[in-house]
Design a protein around this motif. Sequence first.
Motif, PDB file in Angstrom:
ATOM      1  N   GLY A   1       0.475  -1.173  -0.341  1.00 20.51           N
ATOM      2  CA  GLY A   1       0.049  -0.037  -0.046  1.00 20.51           C
ATOM      3  C   GLY A   1       0.522   1.485  -0.007  1.00 20.51           C
ATOM      4  N   ASP A   2       0.198   2.318  -0.779  1.00 24.20           N
ATOM      5  CA  ASP A   2       1.422   3.732   0.256  1.00 24.20           C
ATOM      6  C   ASP A   2       1.336   4.156   1.380  1.00 24.20           C
ATOM      7  N   VAL A   3       2.524   4.227   1.547  1.00 23.49           N
ATOM      8  CA  VAL A   3       2.907   4.739   3.377  1.00 23.49           C
ATOM      9  C   VAL A   3       3.486   6.320   2.777  1.00 23.49           C
ATOM     10  N   SER A   4       3.221   6.982   3.759  1.00 19.00           N
ATOM     11  CA  SER A   4       4.266   8.182   3.377  1.00 19.00           C
ATOM     12  C   SER A   4       4.087   8.421   4.769  1.00 19.00           C
ATOM     13  N   LEU A   5       5.654   9.281   5.071  1.00 16.71           N
ATOM     14  CA  LEU A   5       6.322   9.508   6.143  1.00 16.71           C
ATOM     15  C   LEU A   5       6.017  11.390   6.185  1.00 16.71           C
ATOM     16  N   PHE A   6       5.985  11.399   7.460  1.00 14.47           N
ATOM     17  CA  PHE A   6       5.863  12.868   7.882  1.00 14.47           C
ATOM     18  C   PHE A   6       6.374  13.609   9.266  1.00 14.47           C
ATOM     19  N   LEU A   7       7.227  13.752   9.052  1.00 11.82           N
ATOM     20  CA  LEU A   7       8.385  14.075  10.397  1.00 11.82           C
ATOM     21  C   LEU A   7       7.542  15.426  10.732  1.00 11.82           C
ATOM     22  N   VAL A   8       7.021  16.215  12.149  1.00 10.95           N
ATOM     23  CA  VAL A   8       7.158  16.937  12.607  1.00 10.95           C
ATOM     24  C   VAL A   8       7.280  17.400  13.390  1.00 10.95           C
ATOM     25  N   GLU A   9       7.621  18.616  13.547  1.00 11.73           N
ATOM     26  CA  GLU A   9       8.739  18.892  15.409  1.00 11.73           C
ATOM     27  C   GLU A   9       7.625  19.775  15.582  1.00 11.73           C
ATOM     28  N   LEU A  10       7.137  19.703  16.733  1.00  7.47           N
ATOM     29  CA  LEU A  10       6.235  19.930  17.771  1.00  7.47           C
ATOM     30  C   LEU A  10       6.936  20.867  18.885  1.00  7.47           C
TER      31      LEU A  10
ATOM     32  N   GLY B   1       3.335  21.681  21.994  1.00 10.84           N
ATOM     33  CA  GLY B   1       2.532  20.174  21.848  1.00 10.84           C
ATOM     34  C   GLY B   1       1.816  20.434  20.774  1.00 10.84           C
ATOM     35  N   LYS B   2       2.401  21.120  19.745  1.00 11.11           N
ATOM     36  CA  LYS B   2       1.133  21.823  18.701  1.00 11.11           C
ATOM     37  C   LYS B   2       1.715  21.662  17.325  1.00 11.11           C
ATOM     38  N   PHE B   3       1.791  21.767  16.435  1.00  5.25           N
ATOM     39  CA  PHE B   3       2.482  21.469  14.310  1.00  5.25           C
ATOM     40  C   PHE B   3       3.044  23.177  14.870  1.00  5.25           C
ATOM     41  N   GLY B   4       4.908  22.544  14.866  1.00  4.16           N
ATOM     42  CA  GLY B   4       6.044  23.596  14.972  1.00  4.16           C
ATOM     43  C   GLY B   4       5.944  24.036  13.816  1.00  4.16           C
ATOM     44  N   ARG B   5       6.928  23.134  13.306  1.00  2.00           N
ATOM     45  CA  ARG B   5       6.567  22.902  11.204  1.00  2.00           C
ATOM     46  C   ARG B   5       7.244  21.407  10.876  1.00  2.00           C
ATOM     47  N   LEU B   6       7.557  21.411   9.314  1.00  2.00           N
ATOM     48  CA  LEU B   6       7.283  20.229   8.633  1.00  2.00           C
ATOM     49  C   LEU B   6       8.912  19.776   8.496  1.00  2.00           C
ATOM     50  N   ALA B   7       9.518  19.167   9.633  1.00  7.43           N
ATOM     51  CA  ALA B   7      10.690  19.012   9.394  1.00  7.43           C
ATOM     52  C   ALA B   7      11.126  17.805   8.872  1.00  7.43           C
TER      53      ALA B   7
ATOM     54  N   LEU C   1       6.052  11.570  14.039  1.00  6.40           N
ATOM     55  CA  LEU C   1       6.241  11.173  12.745  1.00  6.40           C
ATOM     56  C   LEU C   1       5.055  10.258  12.404  1.00  6.40           C
ATOM     57  N   LEU C   2       4.837  10.982  11.536  1.00  3.14           N
ATOM     58  CA  LEU C   2       3.342  10.288  10.932  1.00  3.14           C
ATOM     59  C   LEU C   2       3.612   9.057   9.970  1.00  3.14           C
ATOM     60  N   ALA C   3       2.553   8.293  10.267  1.00  2.00           N
ATOM     61  CA  ALA C   3       2.293   7.515   8.597  1.00  2.00           C
ATOM     62  C   ALA C   3       0.764   7.930   7.704  1.00  2.00           C
ATOM     63  N   PHE C   4       0.664   8.218   6.961  1.00  2.00           N
ATOM     64  CA  PHE C   4      -0.106   8.581   5.882  1.00  2.00           C
ATOM     65  C   PHE C   4      -0.708   7.402   5.074  1.00  2.00           C
ATOM     66  N   CYS C   5      -1.654   7.095   4.551  1.00  2.00           N
ATOM     67  CA  CYS C   5      -1.811   5.852   3.826  1.00  2.00           C
ATOM     68  C   CYS C   5      -2.922   7.167   2.273  1.00  2.00           C
ATOM     69  N   LEU C   6      -2.241   8.149   1.685  1.00  2.00           N
ATOM     70  CA  LEU C   6      -2.865   8.906   0.862  1.00  2.00           C
ATOM     71  C   LEU C   6      -3.519   8.369  -0.488  1.00  2.00           C
TER      72      LEU C   6
ATOM     73  N   ALA D   1      -2.448  19.824   9.267  1.00  2.00           N
ATOM     74  CA  ALA D   1      -0.970  21.123   9.717  1.00  2.00           C
ATOM     75  C   ALA D   1      -0.415  20.877   7.917  1.00  2.00           C
ATOM     76  N   ALA D   2       0.460  19.191   8.889  1.00  2.00           N
ATOM     77  CA  ALA D   2       1.645  18.484   8.394  1.00  2.00           C
ATOM     78  C   ALA D   2       0.983  18.356   7.012  1.00  2.00           C
ATOM     79  N   LEU D   3       0.009  17.979   6.190  1.00  2.00           N
ATOM     80  CA  LEU D   3      -0.641  17.725   4.462  1.00  2.00           C
ATOM     81  C   LEU D   3      -0.337  19.062   3.811  1.00  2.00           C
ATOM     82  N   GLN D   4      -1.102  20.223   4.736  1.00  2.00           N
ATOM     83  CA  GLN D   4      -0.827  20.954   4.311  1.00  2.00           C
ATOM     84  C   GLN D   4       0.538  21.963   3.774  1.00  2.00           C
ATOM     85  N   ALA D   5       1.670  22.284   4.893  1.00  2.00           N
ATOM     86  CA  ALA D   5       2.384  22.424   4.745  1.00  2.00           C
ATOM     87  C   ALA D   5       3.838  21.540   3.187  1.00  2.00           C
ATOM     88  N   ALA D   6       3.044  19.796   3.620  1.00  2.00           N
ATOM     89  CA  ALA D   6       3.594  19.659   2.377  1.00  2.00           C
ATOM     90  C   ALA D   6       3.082  19.681   0.962  1.00  2.00           C
ATOM     91  N   SER D   7       1.701  20.457   0.813  1.00  2.00           N
ATOM     92  CA  SER D   7       0.958  20.193  -0.688  1.00  2.00           C
ATOM     93  C   SER D   7       1.634  22.036  -0.946  1.00  2.00           C
TER      94      SER D   7
END
Length: 166
Positions: free
Chosen positions: A55-64, A67-73, A99-104, A151-157
């Motif tokens: 399947g489709d697994v995309s990895l996103f690493l977010v700096e917090l 406890g909230k979104f800081g930036r996409l690392a 570390l977020l694992a998405f199935c986009l 927020a991570a998806l928005q920053a990546a796209s």
Amino acid sequence: SFDNFFCDKTDQTRLCRYAYHITVEESTRLYATALQPTKRGTWSRHERRRFYQPGDVSLFLVELQSGKFGRLAAVQFSGNAARNTLHATLGGEGQTYMLLAFCLGTGPLATADAQSLEKAPFTVRLQASCPVAVKPVSAGRTVGLSAIAFAALQAASSDIPATTVA
């Protein structure tokens, strides 16, 4: 190594079952790999009849930050590859990441032996140059995780800074 599972087709966040809260104490080089089963290593004809398409697994690493979104690392889009590796340099004493694992895209396709998501897992393996603390958290039960994921998806796209998303 940590077991993880794909999300349901109807899940709007597209987050896989677990995310990983990572705390570092010093500057660290991190490698995160999503590993899915393949046909390699089967010994008999009967085993080779089992079909598994990754399947489709995309990895996103977010700096917090607090406890909230800081930036996409770091981001690693994979498509339907059996292996997907993200690498990043993490810094700062006590800095936290998610570390977020998405199935986009599509989830895995499997035969009758692995029809449910429980029988079609993947593994997330983390390697770091210095010790890190990793805590798996449930994507469906962790308050605020869907906002971090959005927020991570928005920053990546887009070019719009995701730090403006509340």
